[in-house]
Design an enzyme around this catalytic site. Structure first.
Site, PDB file in Angstrom:
ATOM      1  N   GLY A  98       0.639  -1.140  -0.065  1.00 13.83           N
ATOM      2  CA  GLY A  98      -0.043  -0.292  -0.796  1.00 13.83           C
ATOM      3  C   GLY A  98       0.544   1.549  -0.095  1.00 13.83           C
ATOM      4  O   GLY A  98       0.275   2.274   0.043  1.00 13.83           O
ATOM      5  N   LYS A 145       6.458  -0.445 -13.218  1.00 15.54           N
ATOM      6  CA  LYS A 145       8.548  -1.229 -13.017  1.00 15.54           C
ATOM      7  C   LYS A 145       8.437  -1.982 -14.533  1.00 15.54           C
ATOM      8  O   LYS A 145       7.187  -2.887 -14.068  1.00 15.54           O
ATOM      9  CB  LYS A 145       8.417  -1.411 -11.683  1.00 15.54           C
ATOM     10  CG  LYS A 145       9.666  -2.288 -10.571  1.00 15.54           C
ATOM     11  CD  LYS A 145       9.974  -2.751  -9.694  1.00 15.54           C
ATOM     12  CE  LYS A 145       8.682  -3.124  -9.224  1.00 15.54           C
ATOM     13  NZ  LYS A 145       8.921  -3.868  -7.757  1.00 15.54           N
ATOM     14  N   TRP A 192       2.662   2.451  -2.916  1.00 15.44           N
ATOM     15  CA  TRP A 192       1.901   3.869  -3.303  1.00 15.44           C
ATOM     16  C   TRP A 192       0.484   4.551  -3.148  1.00 15.44           C
ATOM     17  O   TRP A 192       0.188   5.953  -3.827  1.00 15.44           O
ATOM     18  CB  TRP A 192       2.092   3.150  -5.041  1.00 15.44           C
ATOM     19  CG  TRP A 192       3.460   3.208  -4.924  1.00 15.44           C
ATOM     20  CD1 TRP A 192       4.599   3.037  -4.779  1.00 15.44           C
ATOM     21  CD2 TRP A 192       4.235   3.085  -6.944  1.00 15.44           C
ATOM     22  NE1 TRP A 192       5.996   2.905  -5.425  1.00 15.44           N
ATOM     23  CE2 TRP A 192       5.110   2.789  -6.504  1.00 15.44           C
ATOM     24  CE3 TRP A 192       3.379   2.639  -8.276  1.00 15.44           C
ATOM     25  CZ2 TRP A 192       6.246   2.448  -7.303  1.00 15.44           C
ATOM     26  CZ3 TRP A 192       3.465   2.846  -8.943  1.00 15.44           C
ATOM     27  CH2 TRP A 192       5.522   2.726  -9.292  1.00 15.44           C
ATOM     28  N   ASP A 222       3.034  -1.297  -9.442  1.00 15.22           N
ATOM     29  CA  ASP A 222       5.305  -1.077  -9.083  1.00 15.22           C
ATOM     30  C   ASP A 222       4.889  -3.369  -8.831  1.00 15.22           C
ATOM     31  O   ASP A 222       4.926  -4.031  -8.407  1.00 15.22           O
ATOM     32  CB  ASP A 222       4.829  -0.696  -7.671  1.00 15.22           C
ATOM     33  CG  ASP A 222       5.932  -1.101  -7.185  1.00 15.22           C
ATOM     34  OD1 ASP A 222       6.756  -0.773  -8.474  1.00 15.22           O
ATOM     35  OD2 ASP A 222       6.434  -1.190  -6.646  1.00 15.22           O
ATOM     36  N   ASP A 269      -7.305 -10.660  -8.243  1.00 17.01           N
ATOM     37  CA  ASP A 269      -6.200 -11.331  -9.333  1.00 17.01           C
ATOM     38  C   ASP A 269      -6.484  -9.651 -10.834  1.00 17.01           C
ATOM     39  O   ASP A 269      -7.631  -9.615 -10.784  1.00 17.01           O
ATOM     40  CB  ASP A 269      -6.328 -12.509  -9.799  1.00 17.01           C
ATOM     41  CG  ASP A 269      -4.870 -12.913 -10.686  1.00 17.01           C
ATOM     42  OD1 ASP A 269      -4.368 -11.286 -11.535  1.00 17.01           O
ATOM     43  OD2 ASP A 269      -4.050 -13.374 -10.292  1.00 17.01           O
ATOM     44  N   ASP A 310      -4.930  -5.701  -5.958  1.00 15.17           N
ATOM     45  CA  ASP A 310      -3.727  -6.697  -5.347  1.00 15.17           C
ATOM     46  C   ASP A 310      -4.708  -8.052  -4.732  1.00 15.17           C
ATOM     47  O   ASP A 310      -5.782  -8.000  -4.622  1.00 15.17           O
ATOM     48  CB  ASP A 310      -3.308  -6.655  -4.446  1.00 15.17           C
ATOM     49  CG  ASP A 310      -1.310  -6.842  -5.040  1.00 15.17           C
ATOM     50  OD1 ASP A 310      -1.569  -8.134  -4.784  1.00 15.17           O
ATOM     51  OD2 ASP A 310      -0.374  -6.851  -5.159  1.00 15.17           O
TER      52      ASP A 310
END
Length: 239
Positions: free
Chosen positions: A88, A191, A90, A151, A127, A111
């Site tokens: 959490g 990322k 970000w 990320d 998901d 997530d």
């Protein structure tokens, strides 16, 4: 399964670094050398200590803070989607910068890992690759996002090229999602791992965004192959 939460008591606490260090010392003889090196580096990491002091759930929060200080992608009133949001960090940064409210969150994190509630953040515990995830994200946010953050990274295997390819696959999924939902002029940050297989990914970003930057913020460890791709000013969907 999904879970939508809109309020929390705040950030995550936890045992102090000194206490953790003492436990690590006692168990030093029972853990692998590589694990011991990781723990020692973690305990000596100034970003880890700062994240505890500032109430952020992860040191990754400072990567987003540093990127935003340079590129100003997060602003008051924006709508934000955070992919692979756990734990959490970000979401916390985004909610603060866009001034998201508990009663009408403008930040949605997703997530499959459990996340404790956060102020100003709606959480979907599901998901991202579930077929219902894109619609659930937009429905929960209430509109198209101004910024999509990702990320996400696949669990590392220790084999650099394998890790690179698996993370590129996640990046590509995040890119296609962002292209399908972003407002024109919106931004995308993801990322990736350096490794040479990102050619198609970069081509897609350059085709759909006005500017694409490779970014390695100071909070990203120098020895890490981690890198961020920042795509600015979405051109809009071309049907």
């Amino acid at each position: 399964m999904k879970k939508t939460t809109r309020r929390t008591a705040g950030g995550r606490g936890g045992a102090g670094s000194h206490e953790l260090y003492q436990r690590v010392k006692k168990k030093a003889g029972t853990i692998k050398a590589s694990s011991r090196r990781w723990l020692e580096r973690h305990l000596n990491d100034p970003y880890v200590h700062q994240s505890k002091a500032d109430g952020y759930r992860s040191r990754a929060a400072y990567k987003l803070i540093e990127i935003n200080e340079r590129y100003k992608i997060l602003k008051k009133g924006q709508k934000i989607i955070d992919l692979g949001a756990a734990p959490g960090g970000w979401c916390q940064v985004a909610a603060r910068l866009v001034e998201s409210k508990d009663y009408n969150p403008s930040v949605v994190g997703i997530d499959y890992l459990h996340m404790e509630p956060l102020p100003g953040v709606a959480i979907l515990e599901m998901d991202f690759f579930h077929e219902d995830a894109p619609q659930e994200l937009i429905s929960t946010l209430g509109s198209k996002p101004d910024v999509v953050l990702s990320d996400m990274a696949a669990p590392t295997t220790g084999h650099r090229q394998t890790d690179h390819l698996r993370t590129i696959a996640l990046c590509e999924a995040a890119v296609h999602f962002s292209i399908s939902v972003l407002k024109p002029g919106g931004h995308f940050l993801t990322k990736t791992f350096q490794g040479g297989a990102e050619g198609n990914l970069l081509a897609t970003l350059k085709q759909n965004f006005k500017k694409v930057h490779h970014v390695k913020p100071p909070a990203s460890r120098a020895e890490s192959v981690e890198l961020y791709l920042l795509a600015l000013q979405f051109k809009g969907k071309t049907d």
